[in-house]
Every structure is written in structure tokens, then in C-alpha cells.
Motif scaffolding. Sequence first.
Motif: not given
Length: 344
Positions: A278-300
Motif C-alpha cells: 500500500g505504501r509503495e502504491a501510494t508513493r508511485h501514484i504521488l510521483v506520477r502526479q508530481v511529474r505531471r504537475r511540476f515536471g520530471a526534476t521535481t519528481a526525481e
Amino acid sequence: MSRLREPTHDSGYKLLYSHADMVRDLLRGFVPGAWVHRLDLTTLERCSGSYVTDDLRDRADDLVWRLRWGADWLYVYLLLEFQSTVDPWMAVRIQTYLGLLYQDLIRAKNLSAAGRLPPVLPVVLYNGVTPWTAADTLEPLIEPAPLVLDTYRPRQAYLLLDEQRLAKAGPLPERNLCAALFRLEASRGVDETMGIVQALVDWLKAPEQTGLRRAFAVWFGRIFLPKRLPGVQLPPIGDLCEVYHMLADNLETWTDQWKREGIEQGIERGLAQGMEQGREATRHILVRQVRRRFGATTAERTKPLLARITDLQQLEDLAEQLLISADGDDWLQALRDICAGNEQ
């Protein structure tokens, strides 16, 4: 009078891996690459206190061995890791311990013929219920920096041996002491355990292996069996043959209790794995949403910060934080604040 400390899984493993035969089979069976065949396994020796600093000697869960690789020495830093949660900063710890080891080798003038430090193989032996998810190198744990600083970026790595996953992934090396230990940890019944014990008895017949045979017996009597049979009074065990006969004599009596304990452990393991998934799935979703909103650098930059947050509710609450963050810097600062609060 001070109370004796209860035996720990770490101390039981340290007893086993204080024997060269165990380290030899670990290297031969579980370290990848043909280069291992060029090691002189007959030269394995445990590093004495004179080779290791007080900081390292005080640690209860690590061992340092060395062996010949050509004309020079190769060191094996073996870290026994049995904590209930994965340490996301393991790569940092490994770098610290190896730095201490190198400092001590310099002081003792234990250098190569060319006056250089020896290579070190850092191995983390993990036996936790949940899969290991920490970064296996130091680099992802450090914030991105200007390209000019890339030369100075540390890249410490370590070899992870996740016992539970290795035992379940497929066939393990034959006639290998470490493989037998891993299979015992993953065993689910008295019959299966008896078969592995019988194999160990056959492999460790030689008089010079008496110490390792006794180490296995002590591990069975003080760590393994009490965990599988809580509440059962066990007599002192001094040899593996005694372990086998004890299992055989109590086969019918212990089988049902062993199964019940296995079911309970399985439920606990399933719950723990479910929470981690559950934690890993939530992290994965958050990173995807961050990438869409703020770009790849912030996602990394987000990934290593999220890895430090283990509370599932906090991770879920971050979805709302993501919506109200003005920009990537605001989002990253919110993550850093949570991490800092958790570590206080």
C-alpha cells in the motif's frame, strides 16, 4: 545481579557467520560474477580486533573477513540486518562503516604491495518479512546538483541478499550451508525442517567442523525452535544430531502447533506485506502526479523523500498537500518538513 540478555536473531547469525565455511558458501553461492572463482577461498580469515576500530567492534551485527585475491587481500564486510523495517539509509551506513574500516587499515599499514587500500565487498544479509525497498546505492539519496558537481557525488553501493525472497524465488545452490539456512528460515513444517537438518548433519561430519555443527545447534535451540514453538520447554542442545532426534521424537506433538504458529506468522506477514505494498502504491501514484504537475526534476527529487515516509496515512494525506502546493519548491519543502518531524 544484572539480567542476561535474551538471544537475538542477529547474535545467532553472527555465531554462524563467524565460521569460514559459512562465509565461503555465501561467496561461492550468492555473489554474482565469474570473478568469485578467482578468489582463494582457502585463505579466508576473520579480521581480529587490531584491524577494526572501536566503533566497528562495538557493533553487534557486522563481521569483517578477508581473503586472497591474487597477490593482495580482498575484504568482505558482512552486515547482518534483521530489523523489522527496511532502513532507507543503508547505503549511507555502509559508506560510514567502510570509511572506518579503511581508516583503521591505514593506521595499521595493512595496504597492498603498491601501497593502496584493498577492495571491499559490502554485503547486507537481510531476513525481514517485507521485501527490501531501500536504494542499493547512495546516489539516489542525494539531491540533484549542477553537472559540475557530478564528479564529487558519492556512489557507494552494496550487495543485498534478501533471504526470504531468495528462498522463494527458485532453486538454491546445492550442498551449500547458506542455502540450507535460507531454506530453514522459509520452511513451513517439521518434516521439511528435518530433511534440511539431516543434510546439515551429513555435510558437517568432519571433526574440524564440530564448532560449526554446534553453532547450528545453538541457533536451533535458542532462536529457531523457540520462534516456531513458543511456550515449549526445550532442553539444552549441543549438537545437530540432537536437533534431528528431538524433531523426530516430537513430530506428532509439534506438527499441529508448528502449523498454527505458521498460519499466525503467515497472517502477520501478509498484513505487513500488504501495508508495504500500500505504501509503495501510494508513493508511485504521488510521483506520477508530481511529474505531471511540476515536471520530471521535481519528481526525481520527490522519490528519496517519499522513501523516508513509512506512515501510510501521511502518504495518503500528501495527495491533498500536492493539490495546494504552489510550485515544486513548495511541495518539496512540505516533504522535508514531514521527514524532519518524523526523525525528531
